[in-house]
Design a protein around this motif. Structure first.
Motif: not given
Length: 329
Positions: A2-7, A154, A157-158
């Motif tokens: 999820t985008k929230n996890y990356k954030t 990071y 995940t990106h």
């Protein structure tokens, strides 16, 4: 993923850098024993400043003089470090609950969780053992390790591996890894210098006044038993030797990094990897410049803090380069 996890990963990595900076500021401003107990401050969750609180301090810490400024710096660092620990716990819980999802690392968050627990113990021992140099250096290296691993998480995940994208990159990965090892050793020497309060014990540049007294054996001399290690307990000659060895290390680090970056740059095809080499060199030049300015300007606090943070930035640029070389090979 999820985008929230990356954030969350990004925010945790940024907070780790901030915590390293706060720890350096606390150490450099001699506030490491601003609170003589742990995890509170003179038995309080905040810095005691009321009359009845000071009275309790005198009851439980006879003869203690509460330095509000130093205690506040220490407690701010502790609370930010505590927040970092909670975020890393959240990352580990997410990784456990979503371990079957693709591209969700499991081992790295678990390692981070164990590391931050050990880092908390080192923080406690730093206080309870009154700034014992080995513990202080270990605490510094622990902070750098946590920030580096969060940065690696990071990156994972990106971005995804691009296999076959740069056949020359893997061939030069050994150069980057060797440079990474050298930088870690140099950071450890800097931590040993800071832990023994040796920054001001080398007058002159590029050599120290009285450098003929340099002794390699005294660099690794463990301080004898003392009730308090604040402001250092080693002899002047030992601390001068520690400082001078750190300068020699800086020269060796510069030669190794420049050689490694040249090898990587000329063998890599990826423009991203070539640019990553440029960032490493830029961070190296900035760090050496800050080191020279630090000596020439008689160790001003702001330059010393910048020198600490630039060391972390140099480490992070090398971690990114190694990751890119491996993932795009």
């Amino acid at each position: 993923m999820t985008k929230n996890y990356k954030t969350l990963v990004l925010c945790t990595a940024i907070l780790a850098v901030l915590v390293v900076g706060l720890g350096a500021y606390t150490r450099l401003s001699d506030a490491g024993l601003g609170c003589p107990d742990w995890p509170g401050c003179y038995g309080f969750l905040t810095v005691p400043d009321q009359a009845h609180e000071i009275q309790k301090v005198q009851q439980h810490f006879p003869g203690a003089q509460v330095d509000q400024g130093k205690a506040l710096k220490e407690m701010v660092h502790r609370y930010f470090a505590g927040g970092l620990g909670l975020l890393i716990l959240a990352l580990a819980v997410y990784a456990l609950r979503h371990a079957k999802l693709p591209h969700v690392p499991l081992r790295l968050p678990m390692v981070l969780l164990l590391l931050v627990i050990f880092q908390a113990l080192l923080g406690m021992w730093t206080v309870t053992m009154n700034l014992q140099p080995l513990v202080v250096m270990g605490h510094l290296l622990g902070g750098f390790s946590i920030a580096s691993l969060l940065w690696l998480l990071y990156l994972r995940t990106h971005s995804q591996p691009v296999f076959g994208g740069d056949p020359g990159a893997r061939a030069s990965l050994g150069w980057s890894l060797s440079a990474l090892v050298v930088v870690v050793i140099q950071i450890a020497l800097g931590g040993w210098l800071a832990a023994n309060y040796a920054a001001t014990h080398c007058i002159g540049f590029p050599m120290c006044a009285g450098s003929e007294a340099f002794s390699l054996s005294s660099v690794f001399q463990l301080p004898t038993e003392h009730s308090n290690y604040e402001f250092g307990v080693l002899s002047f000659e030992s601390r001068m030797s520690i400082h001078l060895l750190h300068r020699f290390g800086a020269l060796i680090t510069a030669v190794v990094l420049l050689s490694a970056m040249w090898q990587v740059f000329r063998s890599a095809q990826s423009q991203m990897i070539k640019q990553a080499c440029g960032w490493v060199v830029a961070a190296l030049v900035a760090q050496i410049s800050l080191g020279i300015a630090l000596v020439q300007m008689s160790i001003p606090l702001n330059v010393a803090l910048a020198h600490n943070l630039m060391a972390l930035l140099l480490l992070l640029t090398l971690v990114r380069l190694c990751y890119l070389q491996k993932s795009k090979s």
